[in-house]
Design a protein around this motif. Structure first.
Motif, short mmCIF file in Angstrom:
data_model
loop_
_atom_site.label_atom_id
_atom_site.label_comp_id
_atom_site.label_asym_id
_atom_site.label_seq_id
_atom_site.Cartn_x
_atom_site.Cartn_y
_atom_site.Cartn_z
N TYR B 18 0.89 -1.15 0.08
CA TYR B 18 -0.02 -0.11 0.03
C TYR B 18 0.84 1.20 0.06
CZ TYR B 18 -3.38 -3.35 1.77
OH TYR B 18 -4.14 -4.52 2.10
N ALA B 48 -12.20 -0.93 -7.11
CA ALA B 48 -11.86 0.08 -5.81
C ALA B 48 -13.28 0.30 -5.29
CB ALA B 48 -11.18 1.47 -6.44
N ALA B 51 -13.96 -2.44 -2.51
CA ALA B 51 -13.18 -2.20 -1.67
C ALA B 51 -13.73 -1.40 -0.84
CB ALA B 51 -11.57 -2.27 -1.89
N ASP B 52 -14.02 -0.10 -1.33
CA ASP B 52 -14.37 0.99 -0.66
C ASP B 52 -15.72 0.71 0.12
OD1 ASP B 52 -14.14 4.13 -0.52
OD2 ASP B 52 -16.32 4.01 -1.49
N THR B 177 -4.61 1.72 -4.10
CA THR B 177 -4.47 1.05 -2.59
C THR B 177 -5.67 0.20 -2.54
OG1 THR B 177 -5.20 3.05 -1.54
CG2 THR B 177 -2.55 2.12 -1.61
N GLN B 178 -7.12 0.86 -2.97
CA GLN B 178 -8.22 0.01 -2.76
C GLN B 178 -8.29 -1.09 -3.84
OE1 GLN B 178 -11.15 3.19 -3.33
NE2 GLN B 178 -11.51 3.24 -0.97
N GLN B 181 -6.30 -3.64 -2.11
CA GLN B 181 -6.98 -4.24 -0.90
C GLN B 181 -8.00 -5.12 -1.49
OE1 GLN B 181 -7.47 -0.29 0.46
NE2 GLN B 181 -6.02 -0.41 2.19
N TYR B 182 -8.79 -4.48 -2.50
CA TYR B 182 -9.92 -5.67 -2.95
C TYR B 182 -9.24 -7.09 -3.34
CZ TYR B 182 -13.31 -8.00 -5.45
OH TYR B 182 -14.29 -8.89 -5.71
N ALA B 405 -7.54 -5.01 5.38
CA ALA B 405 -7.58 -4.30 4.11
C ALA B 405 -9.17 -3.86 3.84
CB ALA B 405 -7.60 -5.21 2.68
N SER B 409 -9.61 0.18 3.74
CA SER B 409 -9.89 0.68 2.42
C SER B 409 -11.22 1.65 2.38
CB SER B 409 -10.14 -0.37 1.55
OG SER B 409 -11.15 -1.17 1.83
#
Lengths: 88, 590
Positions: B18, B48, B51-52, B177-178, B181-182, B405, B409
């Protein structure tokens, strides 16, 4: 499709397809999965030992939602081109 | 290598990734910072957004939430996915065409009123700040459980990581980063699920496993689950045990609440074209569905697995002896999430529903004196899954990284919504309109740092009401922002007076209804009526009230609009222009 290519006609066509999609959206979730579950249960169909309404509540509605969004996207891309309002 | 070292390596590697992304994706302009300069590929934006959207609660709690209630909690599955249909059809393409930076900015411009903008900022702050508390506490808990550090230390590490990529990269850093992270969270979620599905049903795909045959008994898995639950006095898994009215209203509240959440909406400002905004919502839902189709399977299977572990010879036979319980139960007892009490001193663990009157006679005949699984936290179903399925230690390490994560996120997305409302809507537009782009970028970074500080503080000192507050966040998003945004696009004649009075009525009605049953500002004992179905107005639960708030908002706005003057000509032209996709690229520049 009509010959009218005005912005008003484009918007009317858009609102129409939105309403159609939202009727299906409500039918599979509020309808099949909740309110109409007892009606579906009368059908001689079960999935994994349970009535169809339960499947719609846990999976069927989500899968239908995905199809709806991609259908709407495809339909609108076509409509945008037809009315000449697409982005190059 | 010990489990602890392994957790440290996997989580450390994910954090290094990240931070690496943050250094690569630095923001140079406000457009970078607020919207990643609208250069994000729609599929990347979909991941994204997923993940958000998927928080610590989705990752850790949702499977348990469904497993402990069964069919009735399908509302979460339908509500949290159905909202994306509303986003794709009713909001995202038009807000992208409008081409600005924040949600309050649209409301302020469309309703030609700084007052409307400020009401929207207030709604946004209440929604996003309440939401971020849960993420920070979630991250703190994940740290303390898996990395054996103090809760406080964990929270500081989490904040420092978010600080690096959110302050440096803004939306640009957060987006990429999302995406990473996903990938981490979906891998972590799926691997144990595949194994448990294989073990119970021989089907490697959990969503199919849920509806296939339970290998051991030869019955359909759900039939088997219904059966063992009812044999222990619990209600069946697949039946309806709430009212249809509340299930419909709650599902609807979650759907329109989802569509009205500012941190989700702003993700659609990052794609290049209007057509991409529609497509991106579809991809977001696919990525979300990968987890949401797996979660109910994980819940049902883990639940069945735990019951058959406690009753290895069937529910009619005696349960296992306490000192012969499996190792994973021992380790989770230490966390306090699982606790047993041998009420009848027979050295065995009786797990049943001791509140069922019908079952009381059976329990008495068997010499049972109460349910002996006294604490059974729903989060165990996901967290202990790798141990229950006897998977190698690296899978558990992956779960730790996945949970973090999911929390980080979502926290980053919320922090961006909060900081852009402060720097762009309050500072730039109301307080200091003369600042340059460079100064605004600096203000945005400072607001972000401030928001992270606030979130860390609230994570360290969580108000006692963090859980109920999520209901407030969804209720408010449903009752205030969603109707205002939708009317701004679909009603050309909607004016300032209508929109503002609608938002205020939705806001006040929802807050009052929730506080009446859950206490003023959620302080226990200050509720005016007991939170029981008999007291609810028309039997409507406070959790489901967002739908009613939204209806009141729409109705008030419509009536007030009819009584007041039409909006000026240039506003009606603005509405016409956001309704067509052409020219979206031009709308990028302010």
């Amino acid at each position: 499709m009509s010959a009218d290519k005005s912005p008003a006609a484009y918007w009317a066509a858009n609102v129409r397809i939105i309403l159609i999609c939202l009727v299906i959206w409500a039918l599979v979730s509020f309808g099949f999965a909740i309110l109409l579950r007892p009606v579906l249960a009368m059908l001689p169909i079960t999935i994994g030992g349970v009535d169809l309404g339960f499947w719609f509540a846990q999976q069927g509605s989500i899968l239908t939602f995905i199809v709806l969004i991609f259908y709407y996207t495809w339909y609108m891309n076509r409509l945008d081109r037809e009315f000449g309002v697409d982005e190059e | 290598m010990s489990q602890f070292t392994l957790n440290l390596i996997v989580v450390g590697a994910s954090f290094a990734l990240y931070i690496g992304i943050a250094i690569w994706a630095r923001a140079g302009t406000t457009s970078d910072f607020y919207t990643a300069s609208r250069g994000v590929n729609p599929i990347v934006n979909g991941a994204a957004t997923a993940a958000d959207w998927m928080s610590a609660a989705s990752f850790i709690s949702m499977a348990g939430l469904i497993a402990f209630v069964g069919y009735g909690n399908s509302s979460f599955l339908m509500g949290w996915t159905g909202g994306y249909v509303l986003l794709a059809l009713l909001l995202a393409p038009y807000l992208r065409k409008f081409g600005r930076f924040t949600v309050p900015e649209f409301i302020g411009d469309r309703f030609y009123s700084q007052g409307a903008r400020i009401v929207a900022v207030i709604c946004l702050l209440v929604i996003s700040i309440t939401y971020v508390i849960g993420q920070m506490t979630g991250a703190g808990v994940a740290f303390s459980r898996f990395l054996e550090v103090q809760n406080t230390t964990g929270l500081f590490i989490a904040s420092a990581v978010v600080f690096i990529y959110a302050v440096l990269g803004g939306m640009k850093g957060i987006t990429y980063t999302q995406l990473a992270q996903y990938c981490v969270l979906i891998t972590a979620y799926t691997i144990p699920a595949v194994f448990i599905s294989m073990q119970l049903t021989n089907n490697p795909l959990p969503p199919l496993g849920l509806f296939s045959t339970h290998a051991e008994s030869g019955l359909p898995l759900l039939t088997k689950l219904d059966q063992v639950l009812m044999e222990l006095g619990f209600h069946d898994y697949t039946g309806l045990h709430t009212t249809k009215l509340n299930m419909v209203l709650f599902t609807m509240s979650l759907m329109i609440g989802t569509a009205g959440l500012p941190h989700v909406i702003i993700r659609f400002f990052t794609v290049p074209k209007v057509a991409d905004a529609r497509k991106s919502a579809g991809w977001a839902l696919i990525f979300i569905a990968l987890l949401y189709l797996t979660a109910p399977a994980v819940g049902a299977m883990a639940k069945l697995n735990i019951i058959t572990t406690i009753y290895p010879d069937g529910t009619a036979a005696e349960p296992i002896r306490y000192d012969e319980r499996p190792d994973w139960m021992r380790s989770w007892e230490q966390t306090g999430l699982l606790a047993f009490e041998d009420k009848n001193n027979d050295g065995r663990i009786q797990y049943y529903n001791d509140r069922s009157e019908d079952f009381a006679a059976i329990a008495e005949a068997r010499g049972w004196e109460g349910n002996e699984v006294v604490t059974f936290n729903q989060d165990i179903l996901v967290l202990a899954n790798p141990e229950i399925a006897q998977l190698p230690p690296w899978v558990l390490a992956l779960i730790a990284a996945g949970g973090l994560a999911a929390a980080l996120s979502t926290a980053a997305g919320l922090l961006l919504a909060i900081s852009s409302a402060i720097s762009h809507d309050l500072l730039k537009s109301v307080l200091m309109p003369k600042i340059t782009d460079k100064q605004e970028l600096m203000a945005a970074r400072i607001s972000m740092a401030f928001a992270i500080g606030l979130a860390t503080y609230l994570g360290l000192n969580p108000p006692g009401f963090a859980a109920q507050v999520v209901a407030l966040a969804f209720g408010l998003a449903a009752a205030t922002l969603f109707p205002a945004l939708m009317m701004g696009i679909f009603s050309k004649k909607m004016n300032t007076a209508g929109a503002v009075s609608g938002m205020l009525v939705g806001l006040i009605a929802t807050v009052l209804y929730i506080f009446t049953y859950l206490g003023w500002f959620f302080i226990p004992g200050t509720n005016m009526l007991d939170n029981t179905p008999d007291n609810w107005l028309f039997g409507i639960s406070p959790l489901s009230f967002g739908t009613i708030g939204a209806i009141l908002n729409f109705a008030t706005a419509y009536i007030v609009m009819k009584l007041t003057a039409d909006p000026p000509e240039h506003i009606q032209e603005l509405v016409e222009s956001i309704r067509v996709p052409r020219g979206a690229a031009g709308a990028v520049d302010h």
